[in-house]
Motif scaffolding. Structure first.
Motif, PDB file in Angstrom:
ATOM      1  N   GLY A  64      -1.664  14.061 -16.287  1.00 33.42           N
ATOM      2  CA  GLY A  64      -1.286  13.303 -15.110  1.00 33.42           C
ATOM      3  C   GLY A  64       0.091  12.688 -15.254  1.00 33.42           C
ATOM      4  O   GLY A  64       0.874  13.014 -16.149  1.00 33.42           O
ATOM      5  N   THR A 154      -1.550   8.110 -11.933  1.00 30.25           N
ATOM      6  CA  THR A 154      -2.551   8.963 -11.298  1.00 30.25           C
ATOM      7  C   THR A 154      -3.916   8.625 -11.872  1.00 30.25           C
ATOM      8  O   THR A 154      -4.040   8.076 -12.963  1.00 30.25           O
ATOM      9  CB  THR A 154      -2.230  10.450 -11.515  1.00 30.25           C
ATOM     10  OG1 THR A 154      -2.075  10.704 -12.921  1.00 30.25           O
ATOM     11  CG2 THR A 154      -0.945  10.838 -10.805  1.00 30.25           C
ATOM     12  N   SER A 654     -11.152  13.479  -9.563  1.00 25.43           N
ATOM     13  CA  SER A 654      -9.759  13.537 -10.014  1.00 25.43           C
ATOM     14  C   SER A 654      -9.461  14.920 -10.560  1.00 25.43           C
ATOM     15  O   SER A 654     -10.337  15.594 -11.124  1.00 25.43           O
ATOM     16  CB  SER A 654      -9.472  12.473 -11.087  1.00 25.43           C
ATOM     17  OG  SER A 654     -10.276  12.683 -12.237  1.00 25.43           O
ATOM     18  N   ASP A 656      -6.054  16.955 -12.533  1.00 27.01           N
ATOM     19  CA  ASP A 656      -4.690  17.009 -13.056  1.00 27.01           C
ATOM     20  C   ASP A 656      -4.411  18.411 -13.568  1.00 27.01           C
ATOM     21  O   ASP A 656      -5.287  19.045 -14.183  1.00 27.01           O
ATOM     22  CB  ASP A 656      -4.494  16.026 -14.218  1.00 27.01           C
ATOM     23  CG  ASP A 656      -4.551  14.586 -13.766  1.00 27.01           C
ATOM     24  OD1 ASP A 656      -3.786  14.222 -12.855  1.00 27.01           O
ATOM     25  OD2 ASP A 656      -5.347  13.814 -14.338  1.00 27.01           O
ATOM     26  N   SER A 670      -1.383  16.448  -9.347  1.00 27.26           N
ATOM     27  CA  SER A 670      -2.531  15.553  -9.519  1.00 27.26           C
ATOM     28  C   SER A 670      -3.112  15.218  -8.160  1.00 27.26           C
ATOM     29  O   SER A 670      -2.379  14.923  -7.210  1.00 27.26           O
ATOM     30  CB  SER A 670      -2.118  14.262 -10.237  1.00 27.26           C
ATOM     31  OG  SER A 670      -1.763  14.515 -11.577  1.00 27.26           O
ATOM     32  N   ASN A 714      -5.006  10.314  -3.244  1.00 26.21           N
ATOM     33  CA  ASN A 714      -3.678  10.430  -3.828  1.00 26.21           C
ATOM     34  C   ASN A 714      -3.282  11.877  -4.088  1.00 26.21           C
ATOM     35  O   ASN A 714      -4.106  12.695  -4.520  1.00 26.21           O
ATOM     36  CB  ASN A 714      -3.629   9.657  -5.156  1.00 26.21           C
ATOM     37  CG  ASN A 714      -4.193   8.259  -5.035  1.00 26.21           C
ATOM     38  OD1 ASN A 714      -3.770   7.485  -4.187  1.00 26.21           O
ATOM     39  ND2 ASN A 714      -5.173   7.947  -5.867  1.00 26.21           N
ATOM     40  N   ASP A 716       0.039  13.823  -6.107  1.00 26.76           N
ATOM     41  CA  ASP A 716       1.257  13.699  -6.902  1.00 26.76           C
ATOM     42  C   ASP A 716       1.748  15.072  -7.313  1.00 26.76           C
ATOM     43  O   ASP A 716       0.958  15.919  -7.774  1.00 26.76           O
ATOM     44  CB  ASP A 716       0.991  12.875  -8.174  1.00 26.76           C
ATOM     45  CG  ASP A 716       0.834  11.401  -7.885  1.00 26.76           C
ATOM     46  OD1 ASP A 716       1.816  10.665  -8.056  1.00 26.76           O
ATOM     47  OD2 ASP A 716      -0.280  10.976  -7.498  1.00 26.76           O
ATOM     48  N   PHE A 734       4.987  11.515  -4.397  1.00 28.74           N
ATOM     49  CA  PHE A 734       3.628  10.976  -4.328  1.00 28.74           C
ATOM     50  C   PHE A 734       3.290  10.605  -2.895  1.00 28.74           C
ATOM     51  O   PHE A 734       4.159  10.277  -2.083  1.00 28.74           O
ATOM     52  CB  PHE A 734       3.469   9.759  -5.239  1.00 28.74           C
ATOM     53  CG  PHE A 734       4.399   8.606  -4.939  1.00 28.74           C
ATOM     54  CD1 PHE A 734       4.068   7.627  -4.009  1.00 28.74           C
ATOM     55  CD2 PHE A 734       5.620   8.505  -5.590  1.00 28.74           C
ATOM     56  CE1 PHE A 734       4.909   6.572  -3.741  1.00 28.74           C
ATOM     57  CE2 PHE A 734       6.483   7.444  -5.324  1.00 28.74           C
ATOM     58  CZ  PHE A 734       6.127   6.477  -4.399  1.00 28.74           C
TER      59      PHE A 734
END
Length: 982
Positions: A64, A154, A654, A656, A670, A714, A716, A734
């Motif tokens: 991340g 992240t 999540s 990454d 991410s 989120n 990224d 981001f």
């Protein structure tokens, strides 16, 4: 952790997610094995360039988007204040308090929504400046014991929840990190120039203060035992002076508005048009503040390794921050009578000149304050890491941590003692420059001597507690994958309480003759604002009196005959307590994929439930009395605690991924969801009822413990190029889509089951006799004339004569009467926002010349902005700002030098000022810091530091630049010290 990549086919690549799928179809093939990548860990280094290198490697080798700062040497962090260090990281901006970094905003997300960990543990918060906030105050921690700061931008499934902008992990030094004996002592002298720019009654006796620090770390018995002890003590005497419209701006009004506070028609130059908005100042204040601070930090760490596969750690961290504040001020309050004014023009207007016409008997207010606070942080933790095999790792971590803030003075945690001379004539405020110029006509301190007026003594208290146990595991699957898993049980408690002892005797509490003239000390204003444009105006009212707070307070207490009113209360009027119990579990799967362009992925899922119990001390309502036509005041008994509860859960994914374009270039993607919990006042328990009920019911307010956290989805993207041993360039994008922000809502309730006469038996009889529901006079007359003496009915004397003769008295609700309905104002999840931005980083060392530069720039944007041309309350993102850093360094065997410039663009800091819904914009601020080090030999070194050497000022305005909220002059401070390593 990264593992060697073996030769493998890509039949399971889809598990990695959509990011890598397209690239994998083209690039998948067998590739040679690649050497192991280093584990993300604290790296002990011995110089500024090596510190930058270690920070770069932390970023490079993490899953991340992670940034960090690593200590130059054990016990030697780059900055003396952790927040000042964090602001060097792209996307991180700081709020300053008394000239030091205090709280952080990350990527436009404010302090309440950034989580701070100490060695991976959630820390409690406590701050008397914001009794309801969750923001961590970095001013409580000294940097000497800190080994590393890690900023996770992240989300990761294994990280505790609470950080939407970022999760900051503060890592302290441990003896097994660097075996052997290491010790050092340090001493500094701190000269703060701001202390010299204060009136004598509040100035400290010396501007130079000491800082002492020491560190001892050692391992024994072939590194089987380890102990580390660090400690520091710091004193600082400082000051700051502020000119402010401290109680905000009345309005805004439309130009065609004629309500109280508006400017008289025909009295203004370039007046606002009918549809223009404008505001007028409530007051203008010059305040002078002297502050003393003592900060003590200590940490003891014990480590024991009974066998090679088991490491246990016991640590205790303590910090204490004591602050004493003295203040004098002069102010003029506007009464919104006759006035003359001139205006800026435009659809949103502000006065350039605002002059109020007075008769010469208004007050020239001159106040004082003398209070002190103390904040203590304590954390006791235990950690055990067991590696039964090379492929399996277990970790247990548990801790109990507290943060407690309270008054540290017999005069309370805050206070104000007002004094005044009642000789103010026409009063003018000039807002055409950075400094607002106050002019007063007719002042005569001889004919109208100074006397004590109103006063406020506050006793504040806040305590946060965290009990948390984390169990984690990591299992190395095959040769290129790792499964991480774990569970956490935590209990977070918060208590905030306060009471006010207030005398509203603002027209005079006693007599001027009660105070000898010798207690008032003449001073001038201009000299204390000499770096702010406009302070040299010859129109400035340049005289005021200071005084010794304790002396004048005692005189007022004696003269009034009510000494108890000049001390804070020993009990709390408001006491709110919240407990949040959370259980969570996570799983995270990391894989290194053997492709032509190596790919690493991390897929995680965290599930969490939280139960909220919120209790508050509120006035207990015991009855309703009908005393006049449409006034039914509530009768209150002793305060009582009432409790509300709530519950929520979250499933947080999540993902990454990073792709190595070349051995020195990476692409990262991410995706994830994070949460930030509501402020404590938004989930406060207990219902507070407004004291007056009407025939149609009453009103009140309460928090909502069932509020969901703010959730952020989120995205990224990042490109990183490591083009030299210490050089890199990165460009990141981001985006955050935020939902569940709290907004005002209203619901119907029947708190305390209060019975009202409205709609009761006697009321209905009156309606049957011919009265209407709108004619409450008729209804009251009927009840008093027919039921006087009945339970709850007490008739008073009649008023008027003939047809105008009516009854008076009180009718109290009875158990047989209806229960009153109240409209309760509370909070609900109803607001959403989004923001996006770019981060650019460059770090370049110029060969072996010793010179280098580190610079970054962050751009943040959101379409949800405050509309200055709109009336009423608004929802807008606070803290949103662009920022940049430029740091130049030089280092050789003997010398180290650093010149740093930090800049933060203008940002919205609040949607309310002291008057109501008005924006507060902190103007762009830049600060220059410098540090120079000299190594006399391998053991002895010297340091020089300068903070804010450019003497920058801080200014805040409202809807226009001329609509000043405050402007503050501080000044530079300098430190010189020595450090000796044994």
């Amino acid at each position: 952790m990264h593992y060697p990549k073996t030769r493998q086919k890509l039949m399971s690549l889809a598990v990695a997610g959509a990011c890598a799928a397209a690239a994998a179809q083209v690039l998948a093939q067998e590739a040679p094995a690649k050497a192991a990548e280093p584990e993300v860990q604290s790296v002990v280094v011995t110089g500024l360039r090596q510190s930058l290198l270690s920070s770069m490697n932390l970023k490079r080798n993490s899953d991340g988007i992670v940034d960090g700062i690593v200590a130059e040497d054990i016990g030697k962090f780059p900055d003396t204040n952790l927040a000042e260090s964090l602001q060097r990281i792209s996307g991180v901006s700081i709020d300053r308090s008394i000239g030091e970094g205090s709280k952080i905003t990350v990527r436009g997300v404010g302090p309440d929504f950034n989580l701070v960990l100490l060695n991976g543990r959630q820390m409690p918060t406590s701050n008397l400046g914001d009794l309801n906030g969750r923001a961590f105050d970095f001013a409580n921690l000294a940097s000497e014991a800190i080994a590393q700061l890690q900023v996770y931008k992240t989300s990761r499934a294994e990280t505790p929840t609470g950080g939407i902008g970022a999760t900051v992990n503060v890592m302290t030094a441990r003896p097994f990190d660097r075996p052997g004996m290491h010790s050092s002592v340090g001493v500094k002298g701190v000269y703060d120039s701001t202390n010299g720019n204060l009136p004598g009654d509040i100035k400290a006796s010396r501007s130079t203060t000491p800082e002492l620090s020491g560190l001892y770390s050692n391992t024994f018995d072939n590194n089987k035992f380890g102990v580390a002890l660090t400690g520091s003590y710091q004193e600082r005497n400082l000051g700051y002076n502020t000119a402010a419209v401290s109680n905000g701006w009345k309005g805004p009004f439309r130009g065609d508005d004629n309500s109280w506070g508006t400017i008289p028609k025909g009295s203004a130059t370039n007046p606002p048009g009918a549809s223009d908005l404008y505001s007028v100042p409530q007051n203008l204040n010059y305040n002078f503040n002297g502050v003393k601070r003592q900060r003590t930090n200590a940490q003891l760490t014990l480590q024991y390794k009974p066998v090679d596969k088991l490491v246990t750690t016991l640590d205790y961290t303590y910090s204490e921050n004591k602050i004493q504040t003295k203040r004098n001020d002069i102010s003029a309050w506007f009464n919104f009578g006759g006035s003359n004014s001139s205006w800026t023009g435009g659809p949103v207007q502000s006065p350039l000149i605002y002059k109020e016409l007075l008769d010469g008997t208004s007050d020239i207010a001159m106040g004082g304050a003398d209070f002190a606070t103390k904040t203590q942080n304590k954390s006791l933790g235990f950690n055990a890491v067991w590696k039964p095999t090379n492929d399996l790792r277990f970790e247990l971590d548990t801790h109990h941590s507290t943060a407690e803030s309270r008054a540290d003075s017999p005069f309370g945690s805050s206070n104000t003692l007002g004094t005044a001379s009642f000789s103010r004539g026409d009063t003018t405020a000039d807002f055409s420059h950075d400094f607002p110029v106050l002019s007063i006509a007719g002042a005569d301190f001889t004919k109208a001597p100074q006397q004590v007026t109103g006063s406020v003594f506050t006793n504040g208290y806040m305590k946060g507690e965290v009990d948390q146990t984390q169990v984690k595991g990591a299992w190395k699957v095959l040769e290129a994958s790792e499964l991480k898993f774990g569970a956490t049980v935590s209990e977070v408690k918060n208590r905030s309480a306060f009471s006010n002892q207030q005398r509203d005797t603002w027209s005079g509490a006693t007599k001027p003759s009660d105070y000898p003239s010798s207690v008032w000390h003449p001073e001038s204003v201009r000299q204390y604002f000499d770096h702010i444009d406009g302070s040299g105006s010859p129109s400035l009212f340049n005289q005021f009196y200071t005084f010794n707070f304790a002396q004048v307070r005692q005189l007022a207490a004696t003269a009034s005959g009510k000494p108890e009113l000049y001390l804070p209360k020993t009990t709390f009027d408001h006491d709110a307590r919240t407990t949040e119990k959370s259980n969570s579990a996570f799983v995270q799967f990391n894989t290194d994929w053997d492709t032509k362009l190596p790919i690493r992925t991390s897929v995680g899922l965290r599930y969490e439930t939280t139960d909220v119990t919120s209790t508050a001390l509120v006035p207990a309502a015991v009855g309703i009395s009908w005393v006049s036509q449409n006034e039914l005041p509530i009768t209150f008994g002793d305060p009582t605690f009432t409790t509300l509860t709530g519950k929520y859960h979250n499933l947080l994914p999540s993902f990454d991924s990073d792709i190595e374009l070349t051995p020195n270039q990476k692409l990262r993607l991410s995706l994830g969801e994070t949460i930030g919990r509501p402020r404590y006042d938004q989930i406060q328990g207990g219902t507070t009822l407004d004291s007056l009920v009407r025939a149609n019911g009453g009103t009140g307010s309460q928090g909502n413990p069932a509020l969901k956290p703010v959730k952020s989805k989120n995205l990224d993207l990042s490109y990183e190029w490591y083009y030299g041993k210490q050089n890199f360039f990165s460009l990141g994008y981001f985006r955050k889509n935020l939902e569940n922000y709290a907004g005002q809502s209203q619901f119907d309730a029947t708190p305390f089951n209060l019975h009202t006469p409205v709609g009761g038996k006697f009321w209905n009889e009156a309606l049957a006799s011919g009265c209407t529901t709108a004619d409450t006079t008729c209804i009251r007359d009927y009840i008093f004339r027919n039921h006087d003496g009945a339970p709850g009915v007490t008739r008073g004397p009649d008023t008027g004569t003939g047809d105008s003769k009516h009854t008076t008295g009180t009718i109290v609700g009875q158990p047989s009467d209806p229960v009153a309905n109240f409209k309760i104002n509370s909070f609900s999840n109803q607001k959403a926002a989004s923001l996006n931005g770019l981060e650019v980083n460059l770090q370049h060392m110029f060969g072996n010349s010793g010179f280098g530069v580190s610079t970054n720039y962050t751009y943040v944007h959101s379409g949800l902005k405050y509309d200055n041309a709109k009336l009423g309350e608004q929802f807008a993102l606070v803290g949103l700002s662009n920022s940049s850093n430029v740091v130049g360094i030089y280092e050789d065997k003997n010398f180290t030098a650093r010149l740093a410039y930090n800049w933060r663009g203008e940002f919205l800091s609040s949607t309310f000022d002291g008057s109501g819904p008005n924006p507060q914009y902190v103007e762009a601020y830049g600060q220059v810091d410098v540090s120079i080090g000299y190594n006399y030999n391998e053991k002895l070194s010297f340091q020089f530091e300068g903070i804010n050497v450019g003497n920058s000022i801080q200014r805040v305005h409202s809807r226009t630049k001329q609509q000043l909220e405050s402007v503050t002059q501080q000044g530079p401070r300098y430190m010189i010290g020595a450090r000796y390593k044994f």
